[in-house]
Design an enzyme around this catalytic site. Sequence first.
Site, PDB file in Angstrom:
ATOM      1  N   ASP A  61      31.012  76.746  60.727  1.00  0.00           N
ATOM      2  CA  ASP A  61      31.747  75.569  60.277  1.00  0.00           C
ATOM      3  C   ASP A  61      30.829  74.344  60.310  1.00  0.00           C
ATOM      4  O   ASP A  61      30.088  74.145  61.284  1.00  0.00           O
ATOM      5  CB  ASP A  61      32.941  75.379  61.214  1.00  0.00           C
ATOM      6  CG  ASP A  61      33.817  74.223  60.801  1.00  0.00           C
ATOM      7  OD1 ASP A  61      34.336  74.260  59.680  1.00  0.00           O
ATOM      8  OD2 ASP A  61      33.980  73.280  61.603  1.00  0.00           O
ATOM      9  N   GLU A  73      28.529  76.849  56.193  1.00  0.00           N
ATOM     10  CA  GLU A  73      29.253  75.839  55.428  1.00  0.00           C
ATOM     11  C   GLU A  73      28.295  74.656  55.401  1.00  0.00           C
ATOM     12  O   GLU A  73      28.210  73.898  56.374  1.00  0.00           O
ATOM     13  CB  GLU A  73      30.574  75.474  56.108  1.00  0.00           C
ATOM     14  CG  GLU A  73      31.400  74.514  55.269  1.00  0.00           C
ATOM     15  CD  GLU A  73      32.630  73.979  55.988  1.00  0.00           C
ATOM     16  OE1 GLU A  73      33.645  73.759  55.329  1.00  0.00           O
ATOM     17  OE2 GLU A  73      32.587  73.774  57.218  1.00  0.00           O
TER      18      GLU A  73
END
Lengths: 731, 111
Positions: free
Chosen positions: A367, A404
């Site tokens: 993330d 990401e």
Amino acid sequence: MNQAPAPALTAPARARRLPERIDAYPTHQISGFAVRAGHPLPFGATLVPGGINFSVYSNHATDMTLVLFRRGEPQPFAELPFPPSFRTGGVYAMTVFGLDAEACEYGYRADGPYRPRDGHRFDPGRILLDPYARLISGAHQCGIARSARDRYPYRAQVPRDDFDWEDDQPLNLPSCDLVIYELHVRGFTRHPSSGVSCPGTYAALIEKIPYLRELGINCVELMPVFEYDELDNPRSDPVTGRRLYNYWGYNPLGFFAPKASYAATGRYGLQVDEFKNMVKKLHKAGIEVLLDVVFNHTAEGDERGPAISFRSLDNATYYMLTTNGQYHNFSGTGNTLNCNHPVVRGFVLDCLRYWAAQFHIDGFRFDLAAILGRAPDGSVLANPPLLESLAHDPVLRDCKLIAEAWDAAGLYQVGKFPDYGRWSEWNGRYRDGVRRFLKGDLGTVAELATRLAGSADLYGRRGPAATINFVTAHDGFTLRDLVSYNHKHNEANGEGNRDGENANLSWNCGHEGPTDDPQIRALRDRQTRNALLILLSSQGIPMLLAGDEAGRTQHGNNNAYCHDGPLTWLDWNLVRQNADLHRFARLAIAFRRAHPVLRHGPPARSGQPDSALPATSWHGVRAWKPDWAPHSRLLAVMRHARDGTTHDCVYLAANSHWEEHSLELPALPDGLAWHLFAHTAAQPPREINEPGREPPLDNQTQVRIGPRSVLVLAARPPQQSPEEEPCRIVR
Amino acid sequence: MQLERHMDGDVTVIALAGSLDSATAPDLREYFEQLVPGRSAVLLDLGRMSCLSSAGLRVLLVICRQAERNGARLTLAGVPAEVRAIMAATGFLEFFAVAETVAAGVQALAA
């Protein structure tokens, strides 16, 4: 000289009764407990003969105390200060004998300076969670508030790490063959319609393996499963007044601990076993397990947040701080984990190794991974040591690493994330390019071509395995909402609709939200299929958002992180209600599996000199004549590969124009004929066919494509099968 | 935890009552090592088990494997629903032969 007889390789049975270690006895008494200086490594709490070894580190603490609780009791029953002789450098280690690991919980008090301007926030009044805690009790029921008087709500325990994996190993599937399915462990089965025995749990996911297999999924990406605090959201729904949560879980507080409330057995402290069993069963079904991991921040927030663990253990080490000791906030959540500090780097590496080695995890999606490339002062590193370590770590060598590649402070590294030949990326530009084309924007055909062909502009050096293609993900609209809403509708999130992305590149097909208009509904159905077909026919790794195959809606909410209820849970009735859509997704996945050229095809520019057809060729209304003009809304691509005498050849045409068009088809080598796999303009169930059983086109030189439609053809030898009636394109 | 043992034909029936956890698991293991002869048929009646912990799960598997190595056959019977759910969710259940009732277990082992 006589040689001594070689010792027997197997010890006699009697020898097994001998003490296994010569240090399995105490040397000190502390607070009434028999102890000795512990092993500094491994960090965390570990079962050792006769007791438990505790090891915790802090480079800035001056004193450390082990705090012991009887399971579930509010007050500690013992506090054991670490004597100076039990410290090695900044590591405090102690073996405590005679402790029953099942009956006790532990924490630490760390003493040291409280000088926030220098980054130090020690508070010996607090009991802290071990950053290496592998089992956390006290939070085994989702959304149940723990007692406000509990000074130590998340409590570490010591799990047993033995597990009978039988012959299980990570699957190591080729990246290009993956079809990733992003799901929330709780939301996937929590809805009453799921029909599982323990809704919302790891165990329940096992019961849905047949569903995943039938759909053709071979990789699940689990949204955060590290222990997190779902109660940290202070807001409530402005209409219903119901409290809101941090349901998604991008809010970790125990990086080594599977979330207890996702385990049917969490109340018995068996979440580690249950999680491992889930992985084992998924592997047995040929499904890899990726974890969505959050190493950019913790649940402690900024200076107003709680001190759960890191803040009072070694704030200046774990967090990125400004020169006057304030928290950098590159994550948008209040703090930023100091990932490229050597100590934190080691922590991250230890954590991932643990999940890979002990849980057989196949890979990780990071993330806001761009943060992992920032230096302790927040500047962007050219050669971030953490990313390099992860790329070359031997334990992680076969794990998929997916970034990401952006953060909440504007760093956008899609296509240029430091990859070390190892990292893949969530391709945000794929999502945006495909969305723009689908909604009919002008000037999008050339970008669509690039995205269909593996985004060589971003990943030409690294190949298509570097791009994780997706149209939707947990963050944003569901696919159904992407074709039903022009704007986000996040009022229920309690922030006046200010939260969530504004640039969704979505189109409601003529009406905002639900409608009875049959034309709009039909167009939405078609647009949904167009997106799925483009995604599953693109080079790169496709990722589906769980439920999109069944038309799941969040009623226009594009940031549903805070809702733990029917808005975010998958309603399994949809699978039945939208059986045609589900069938479409299943067959599109099967088609991808049947055609390696869609997965492994070479990059667009390289031809195959021995072949009559290039590997990738572009077409328009006329064969071999793509229209790259800014006003163009139509593009066709043909992929071709030859293995000996076998051809693998697929033609895809995408039309975002509101008119139908007649397409001239490229001529095929002798012995091959065009067969119709899918045409989204046709009425279900005729809009798609079983791979390998596609009917041949009656006209091999021309085909019609409907308005706002995608057409896919496969070339193969004509079969004289009675069930293969020549196919006219019907609308 | 209490353990009672009786013979039902050629089948050794051991009834476990109470909690099988880290405090009692070593006792069960010792009991099996001392009292269960090799190449025998053993039925472990869990009908009165009140609690099963992580250590309890493991000792069950250890004695089962030990029995197999000694040529004995072990079947569990009367597993309380809650215990069964724990064993299923953690994957332990599939390692065991399980009978619904003691009588059914004895019959299966005697066959």
